[in-house]
Design an enzyme around this catalytic site. Structure first.
Site, mmCIF file in Angstrom:
data_model
loop_
_atom_site.group_PDB
_atom_site.id
_atom_site.type_symbol
_atom_site.label_atom_id
_atom_site.label_comp_id
_atom_site.label_asym_id
_atom_site.label_seq_id
_atom_site.Cartn_x
_atom_site.Cartn_y
_atom_site.Cartn_z
ATOM 1 C CG HIS A 67 -10.032 -2.036 3.055
ATOM 2 N ND1 HIS A 67 -10.146 -0.839 3.536
ATOM 3 C CD2 HIS A 67 -8.955 -1.905 2.129
ATOM 4 C CE1 HIS A 67 -9.427 0.048 3.056
ATOM 5 N NE2 HIS A 67 -8.568 -0.532 2.061
ATOM 6 N N PRO A 68 -13.380 -5.006 1.634
ATOM 7 C CG PRO A 68 -13.204 -5.583 -0.903
ATOM 8 C CD PRO A 68 -13.041 -4.367 0.068
ATOM 9 C CB SER A 84 -11.229 -4.709 -4.530
ATOM 10 O OG SER A 84 -11.083 -5.994 -3.499
ATOM 11 C CG ASN A 86 -6.116 -5.257 -11.196
ATOM 12 O OD1 ASN A 86 -5.222 -4.857 -10.398
ATOM 13 N ND2 ASN A 86 -5.856 -5.337 -12.414
ATOM 14 C CD GLU A 87 -5.949 -3.163 -5.337
ATOM 15 O OE1 GLU A 87 -5.931 -2.078 -5.663
ATOM 16 O OE2 GLU A 87 -7.100 -3.498 -4.678
ATOM 17 C CD GLN A 88 -10.299 -9.510 -2.830
ATOM 18 O OE1 GLN A 88 -10.216 -11.010 -2.814
ATOM 19 N NE2 GLN A 88 -10.949 -8.822 -2.317
ATOM 20 C CG PHE A 119 -5.899 -10.099 7.190
ATOM 21 C CD1 PHE A 119 -5.767 -10.348 5.973
ATOM 22 C CD2 PHE A 119 -4.877 -9.789 8.134
ATOM 23 C CE1 PHE A 119 -4.601 -10.470 5.345
ATOM 24 C CE2 PHE A 119 -3.767 -9.948 7.676
ATOM 25 C CZ PHE A 119 -3.464 -10.367 6.329
ATOM 26 C CB VAL A 120 -6.722 -4.457 5.402
ATOM 27 C CG1 VAL A 120 -6.310 -3.578 4.484
ATOM 28 C CG2 VAL A 120 -8.154 -4.094 5.521
ATOM 29 C CB ALA A 123 -4.120 -8.411 -2.522
HETATM 30 N N1 LIG Z 1 -9.196 -6.842 2.972
HETATM 31 C C1 LIG Z 1 -8.168 -6.809 2.036
HETATM 32 O O1 LIG Z 1 -7.000 -6.673 2.322
HETATM 33 N N2 LIG Z 1 -8.623 -6.202 1.095
HETATM 34 C C2 LIG Z 1 -7.985 -5.716 -0.091
HETATM 35 N N3 LIG Z 1 -6.737 -5.773 -0.244
HETATM 36 C C3 LIG Z 1 -6.119 -5.270 -1.354
HETATM 37 O O2 LIG Z 1 -5.149 -5.186 -1.839
HETATM 38 N N4 LIG Z 1 -7.452 -4.881 -2.217
HETATM 39 C C4 LIG Z 1 -8.347 -5.148 -1.231
HETATM 40 O O3 LIG Z 1 -9.645 -4.870 -1.729
#
Ligand SMILES: NC(=O)NC1=NC(=O)NC1=O
EC number: 4.1.1.97
Length: 175
Positions: A67-68, A84, A86-88, A119-120, A123
């Site tokens: 995950h970036p 990603s 779009n989500e960010q 950290f994931v 988003a």
């Molecule tokens: N590190 C992240 O939490 N990455 C991300 N969360 C998302 O919802 N999309 C992502 O790429």
């Protein structure tokens, strides 16, 4: 896209359609194709989750490592996947002040140094302030707890990506 379409997909078409429901982990999609036919989309999603849960510790950590960072290098360089990006963007991470970027970058670095994976968080279900808050508080957790929380967020991201696929009626390109 209906269930019959999904259940008649070759693995190439299945990968083309569902290959990024887990960020940059097409292996998960390729693995669950073998479980066709799916009785429902929920069953497809549950097979994804079962596969992830069946992974050894290193496999789960590997999923998180794909995950970036939020508002990290990939976002700056424009090398995020469409999903990603779009989500960010939806969480307001493309509109950070210089100070916010610095803070988030520092917290991400601290988190990765402590846990060995990024950290994931889902988003789309959050916003930039909540993300900063969550990152700050989760930084205090133990390794095992953060692995669990990260994988739980991956599942939320996956669920929303599958929903999007159906809302946007993204059909596989002809291979
Ligand atoms: N590190 C992240 O939490 N990455 C991300 N969360 C998302 O919802 N999309 C992502 O790429």
């Amino acid at each position: 896209m209906d269930l019959n379409t999904i259940n008649s997909m070759s693995y190439e078409q299945f990968l083309d359609t569902f290959g990024n429901i887990i960020e940059r982990c097409p292996l998960v999609t390729a693995a669950i194709w073998s479980q066709q036919p799916f009785a429902s989309v929920t069953e497809l999603e549950n097979r994804v989750f079962d596969f992830i849960e069946s992974l050894p510790l290193a496999g789960k950590e590997g999923i998180l490592r794909c995950h970036p960072d939020l508002a990290g290098r990939d976002l700056m360089r424009g090398t995020l996947t469409d999903e990603s990006q779009n989500e960010q963007a939806q969480a307001g991470l493309t509109l950070l002040s210089a100070k916010e970027k610095e803070t988030l970058g520092f917290l991400n670095l601290q988190y990765k140094a402590k846990f060995g994976f990024p950290f994931v968080i889902c988003a789309k279900m959050s916003d930039k302030n909540k993300i900063m808050q969550e990152l700050g508080s989760r930084l205090q957790n133990e390794q095992s707890e953060e692995l669990q929380k990260g994988i739980a967020e991956v599942k939320k991201i996956c669920h929303l990506r599958i929903c999007d696929l159906f809302l946007n009626e993204k059909l596989p390109t002809k291979l």
